[in-house]
Motif scaffolding. Structure first.
Motif, short mmCIF file in Angstrom:
data_model
loop_
_atom_site.label_atom_id
_atom_site.label_comp_id
_atom_site.label_asym_id
_atom_site.label_seq_id
_atom_site.Cartn_x
_atom_site.Cartn_y
_atom_site.Cartn_z
N TYR A 180 57.60 20.83 -3.89
CA TYR A 180 57.88 21.37 -5.22
C TYR A 180 58.69 20.41 -6.08
O TYR A 180 58.60 20.42 -7.30
CB TYR A 180 58.61 22.71 -5.10
CG TYR A 180 58.71 23.47 -6.41
CD1 TYR A 180 57.56 24.02 -6.99
CD2 TYR A 180 59.91 23.61 -7.08
CE1 TYR A 180 57.63 24.71 -8.19
CE2 TYR A 180 59.99 24.30 -8.29
CZ TYR A 180 58.85 24.85 -8.84
OH TYR A 180 58.91 25.51 -10.02
N GLU A 187 57.87 26.20 -13.46
CA GLU A 187 58.00 27.66 -13.45
C GLU A 187 57.56 28.30 -14.76
O GLU A 187 56.98 29.39 -14.75
CB GLU A 187 59.46 28.04 -13.15
CG GLU A 187 59.86 27.95 -11.70
CD GLU A 187 59.10 28.95 -10.83
OE1 GLU A 187 58.76 30.04 -11.32
OE2 GLU A 187 58.84 28.62 -9.66
N ARG A 188 57.81 27.66 -15.87
CA ARG A 188 57.43 28.26 -17.16
C ARG A 188 55.92 28.43 -17.27
O ARG A 188 55.43 29.41 -17.86
CB ARG A 188 57.97 27.43 -18.32
CG ARG A 188 57.38 26.03 -18.42
CD ARG A 188 57.92 25.27 -19.64
NE ARG A 188 57.37 23.92 -19.72
CZ ARG A 188 57.86 22.87 -19.09
NH1 ARG A 188 58.94 23.01 -18.32
NH2 ARG A 188 57.31 21.68 -19.22
#
Length: 263
Positions: A180, A187-188
């Motif tokens: 990640y 995340e957005r």
């Protein structure tokens, strides 16, 4: 302390870690290794713990290289390919998973038949996609956290594969979550996708399976623990879909889609 069930869940979480759960899981293990089942095989349980089996066909969809074959291998307790090779034709893999229902305390043996087909084969042979979709109970849509294009391809896949199958369970899985820090999918963007597509979203890590003391053999029990959240999520969604079809539960689309992360 046992983990509470997610809102709307019909499966008892962490039941597989209980003494009763381990008794049922023993039928999918041979000593400490996972048993491999053919299409016509099934686990053998002693008469006192015999249970019903619920069978489901699951088509795994995604761009080449996102980890479809690796995910199925991990769920089945098989060695994950180290080097990527495009899947030629259709590959089917059977996974058995016992789970306990919240309302009745009843144990059901879920039989998942995963269908995996290489992207090139799907494009080359017109009959491949219809064969994979025929009588499917669920579609798993995979993208890789390290491949932006695979994430951007999801809406097209959802429309192409699941557009004409409104009654089929749909779930999204992001692979290579262990990388990640190098993600191409922030995340957005995940939040925006989930707002547009309120589907269950799971995150899986693409790490080697844990080994037994010999350093070579995959640890079957540890492997089951690593993928339990994926198998429980599948069982939960599919059982609810069946109950909704029978008029016993509201349609799954009316509740919030869960998000989970795991090994």
């Amino acid at each position: 302390m046992a983990r509470p069930a997610a809102p709307g869940s019909v499966i008892v979480p962490d039941w597989h870690e209980s003494a009763q759960g381990k008794e049922y899981l023993a039928c999918v293990l041979r000593k400490s290794r996972r048993r491999v089942f053919g299409l016509l095989e099934r686990p053998v349980l002693p008469p006192p713990v015999a249970i019903d089996t619920a069978s489901y066909k699951i088509f795994v969809s995604g761009k080449s290289g996102v980890g479809k074959t690796a995910l199925v291998a991990k769920l089945a307790g098989l060695e994950v390919p180290v080097v990527h090779h495009e899947t030629t034709g259709i590959q089917t893999t059977v996974v058995f998973w016992p789970a306990k229902l919240q309302a009745s305390n009843r144990v059901v043996m879920f039989r998942f038949e995963f269908w995996d087909c290489g992207e090139s084969a799907l494009k080359k042979f017109e009959h491949m996609l219809p064969a994979c979709k025929e009588n499917a109970d669920a579609f798993l849509f995979l993208f890789s956290f390290t491949d932006r294009a695979s994430f951007e391809d999801l809406p097209g896949q959802l429309a192409q594969v699941a557009g004409e199958a409104p009654g089929v369970v749909r779930m999204v899985i992001g692979s290579k979550f262990d990388q990640y820090v190098h993600t191409d999918v922030p995340e957005r963007d995940l939040a925006a996708f989930r707002q547009a597509w309120p589907l269950p979203l799971l995150r899986v890590k693409s790490v080697p399976g844990r080994r037994l003391a010999d350093g070579r053999t995959l640890d079957g029990r540890a492997g089951l623990a690593d993928v339990a959240y994926v198998l429980n999520s599948l069982a939960d969604q599919l059982w609810q879909q069946d109950q909704a079809a029978a008029g016993l539960l509201p349609a799954p689309g009316g509740r919030p889609a869960p998000e989970a992360a795991g090994s």
